[in-house]
Design a protein around this motif. Structure first.
Motif, PDB file in Angstrom:
ATOM      1  N   GLY A   1      40.322 -26.127  -9.259  1.00 12.54           N
ATOM      2  CA  GLY A   1      41.648 -25.533  -9.130  1.00 12.54           C
ATOM      3  C   GLY A   1      42.642 -26.295  -8.287  1.00 12.54           C
ATOM      4  O   GLY A   1      43.697 -25.755  -7.924  1.00 12.54           O
ATOM      5  N   LYS A   2      42.348 -27.557  -7.971  1.00  5.72           N
ATOM      6  CA  LYS A   2      43.269 -28.337  -7.133  1.00  5.72           C
ATOM      7  C   LYS A   2      44.616 -28.536  -7.827  1.00  5.72           C
ATOM      8  O   LYS A   2      45.673 -28.365  -7.217  1.00  5.72           O
ATOM      9  N   SER A   3      44.573 -28.892  -9.113  1.00  2.76           N
ATOM     10  CA  SER A   3      45.810 -29.123  -9.860  1.00  2.76           C
ATOM     11  C   SER A   3      46.604 -27.831 -10.044  1.00  2.76           C
ATOM     12  O   SER A   3      47.836 -27.828  -9.996  1.00  2.76           O
ATOM     13  N   THR A   4      45.893 -26.728 -10.236  1.00  2.00           N
ATOM     14  CA  THR A   4      46.561 -25.428 -10.367  1.00  2.00           C
ATOM     15  C   THR A   4      47.279 -25.070  -9.074  1.00  2.00           C
ATOM     16  O   THR A   4      48.423 -24.585  -9.094  1.00  2.00           O
ATOM     17  N   LEU A   5      46.636 -25.292  -7.954  1.00  3.20           N
ATOM     18  CA  LEU A   5      47.259 -25.005  -6.659  1.00  3.20           C
ATOM     19  C   LEU A   5      48.494 -25.881  -6.453  1.00  3.20           C
ATOM     20  O   LEU A   5      49.546 -25.389  -6.001  1.00  3.20           O
ATOM     21  N   LEU A   6      48.386 -27.169  -6.787  1.00  2.00           N
ATOM     22  CA  LEU A   6      49.525 -28.081  -6.637  1.00  2.00           C
ATOM     23  C   LEU A   6      50.701 -27.611  -7.488  1.00  2.00           C
ATOM     24  O   LEU A   6      51.848 -27.570  -7.024  1.00  2.00           O
TER      25      LEU A   6
ATOM     26  N   THR B   1      43.905 -41.086   4.837  1.00  2.44           N
ATOM     27  CA  THR B   1      45.322 -41.241   5.182  1.00  2.44           C
ATOM     28  C   THR B   1      46.011 -39.897   5.411  1.00  2.44           C
ATOM     29  O   THR B   1      47.195 -39.868   5.741  1.00  2.44           O
ATOM     30  N   ALA B   2      45.294 -38.797   5.218  1.00  2.00           N
ATOM     31  CA  ALA B   2      45.894 -37.462   5.337  1.00  2.00           C
ATOM     32  C   ALA B   2      45.946 -36.995   6.790  1.00  2.00           C
ATOM     33  O   ALA B   2      45.262 -37.523   7.664  1.00  2.00           O
ATOM     34  N   ASP B   3      46.777 -35.983   7.025  1.00  2.00           N
ATOM     35  CA  ASP B   3      46.831 -35.321   8.338  1.00  2.00           C
ATOM     36  C   ASP B   3      45.948 -34.080   8.348  1.00  2.00           C
ATOM     37  O   ASP B   3      45.456 -33.657   9.386  1.00  2.00           O
ATOM     38  N   VAL B   4      45.775 -33.492   7.174  1.00  2.00           N
ATOM     39  CA  VAL B   4      44.954 -32.290   7.015  1.00  2.00           C
ATOM     40  C   VAL B   4      44.247 -32.389   5.673  1.00  2.00           C
ATOM     41  O   VAL B   4      44.801 -32.911   4.709  1.00  2.00           O
ATOM     42  N   ILE B   5      43.012 -31.899   5.621  1.00  2.00           N
ATOM     43  CA  ILE B   5      42.287 -31.812   4.348  1.00  2.00           C
ATOM     44  C   ILE B   5      42.110 -30.344   3.986  1.00  2.00           C
ATOM     45  O   ILE B   5      41.698 -29.533   4.815  1.00  2.00           O
ATOM     46  N   VAL B   6      42.454 -30.012   2.750  1.00  2.00           N
ATOM     47  CA  VAL B   6      42.160 -28.684   2.215  1.00  2.00           C
ATOM     48  C   VAL B   6      40.988 -28.848   1.258  1.00  2.00           C
ATOM     49  O   VAL B   6      41.099 -29.524   0.233  1.00  2.00           O
ATOM     50  N   MET B   7      39.855 -28.271   1.604  1.00  2.00           N
ATOM     51  CA  MET B   7      38.656 -28.376   0.786  1.00  2.00           C
ATOM     52  C   MET B   7      38.592 -27.171  -0.145  1.00  2.00           C
ATOM     53  O   MET B   7      38.565 -26.033   0.297  1.00  2.00           O
ATOM     54  N   MET B   8      38.604 -27.439  -1.436  1.00  2.00           N
ATOM     55  CA  MET B   8      38.590 -26.361  -2.426  1.00  2.00           C
ATOM     56  C   MET B   8      37.197 -26.214  -3.028  1.00  2.00           C
ATOM     57  O   MET B   8      36.588 -27.192  -3.460  1.00  2.00           O
ATOM     58  N   LEU B   9      36.708 -24.973  -3.053  1.00  2.00           N
ATOM     59  CA  LEU B   9      35.365 -24.675  -3.552  1.00  2.00           C
ATOM     60  C   LEU B   9      35.442 -23.655  -4.681  1.00  2.00           C
ATOM     61  O   LEU B   9      36.380 -22.861  -4.749  1.00  2.00           O
ATOM     62  N   ASP B  10      34.471 -23.684  -5.557  1.00  2.00           N
ATOM     63  CA  ASP B  10      34.372 -22.727  -6.658  1.00  2.00           C
ATOM     64  C   ASP B  10      33.385 -21.645  -6.244  1.00  2.00           C
ATOM     65  O   ASP B  10      32.191 -21.905  -6.089  1.00  2.00           O
ATOM     66  N   ALA B  11      33.901 -20.420  -6.071  1.00  6.20           N
ATOM     67  CA  ALA B  11      33.063 -19.314  -5.579  1.00  6.20           C
ATOM     68  C   ALA B  11      31.965 -18.921  -6.563  1.00  6.20           C
ATOM     69  O   ALA B  11      31.009 -18.231  -6.201  1.00  6.20           O
ATOM     70  N   THR B  12      32.080 -19.374  -7.821  1.00  4.19           N
ATOM     71  CA  THR B  12      31.071 -19.022  -8.827  1.00  4.19           C
ATOM     72  C   THR B  12      29.943 -20.049  -8.892  1.00  4.19           C
ATOM     73  O   THR B  12      28.999 -19.878  -9.652  1.00  4.19           O
TER      74      THR B  12
END
Length: 240
Positions: free
Chosen positions: A73-78, A138-149
């Motif tokens: 869901g990374k692209s969906t969030l973007l 190179t990022a300042d923050v990482i958002v780690m996305m996981l699939d709950a299923t």
């Protein structure tokens, strides 16, 4: 023998060695060798040509990298948070390059970076993983996305890949002063009792890195891994 083969050989030796008080010194030196080889691997890979689509110009007040396995869901969030139209599909590896988006929040301009899904072994170059985790540095923050299923092992597997390229998540920089000098030998001092670190290990690890003159001051109780990180000196500490 190449770097990857040497890394695999040390990892096998570490897995065969029982962890106890008698072996922690030996395991510590193996960790030191492993860290040096992984640092060399990062340098070798980053000195080559950049992957197409990964050299994204930094913009805004901060950069946030979206990290996860394929199709979480990374692209969906973007697309939801920005005006960027990112490719979205149920097929794995829809995103093949770094896709930036602009998000404004309370007057701050934040660059969201949708990175291709990574797989196990990404830090060693499997798939396009090497470029992905290197860009994450190179990022300042990482958002780690996981699939709950899916498997609960997603998070530790992602952390392992990021750790291998020197990214430390939600950790503070160890309070270790280390200055390499041109003479005078090695001077080691600690301002508090150390539960893992000792002078013998410090000397041998530094010699392993061909450091024979240095001043070290440890201001808190640190782990062997913390000290190795201070010696390697290419670690990135990021909130996740």
């Amino acid at each position: 023998m190449g770097i990857l083969e040497k890394i695999a050989e040390i990892e096998r030796e570490m897995s065969r060695t029982q962890k106890n008080k008698a072996t922690e010194y030996h395991l510590g030196l193996l960790k030191g060798k492993l860290a040096r080889l992984r640092a060399e691997l990062i340098e070798v890979k980053s000195s080559g040509p950049k992957g197409e689509g990964f050299d994204v110009k930094r913009s805004g007040d901060a950069r946030v990298a979206l990290i996860g396995f394929p199709s979480v869901g990374k692209s969906t969030l973007l697309s939801t948070m920005t005006d960027t139209e990112a490719a979205v599909s149920s097929i794995d590896f829809t995103t093949l390059q770094a896709t930036p988006g602009r998000w404004e929040y309370n007057g701050a301009v934040i660059q969201l970076l949708d990175l291709p899904g990574i797989i196990e072994g990404a830090s060693q170059g499997i798939g396009r993983g090497k470029q992905v985790v290197s860009t994450a540095r190179t990022a300042d923050v990482i958002v780690m996305m996981l699939d709950a299923t899916k498997s609960h092992l997603q998070r530790p597997l992602l952390e392992k890949e990021l750790e291998a390229v020197g990214i430390r998540l939600n950790k503070k920089v160890p309070n270790i002063y280390l200055k390499i000098k041109t003479g005078g030998g090695i001077s080691y001092n600690a301002t508090c009792k150390q539960s893992e670190l000792n002078e013998k290990f410090v000397y041998n690890l530094l010699h392993q890195y061909r450091i024979f003159n240095a001043e070290i001051l440890v201001r808190e109780d640190v782990t062997i891994d913390d000290f190795i990180d201070a010696v390697v000196a290419n670690r990135i500490y990021l909130p996740c």
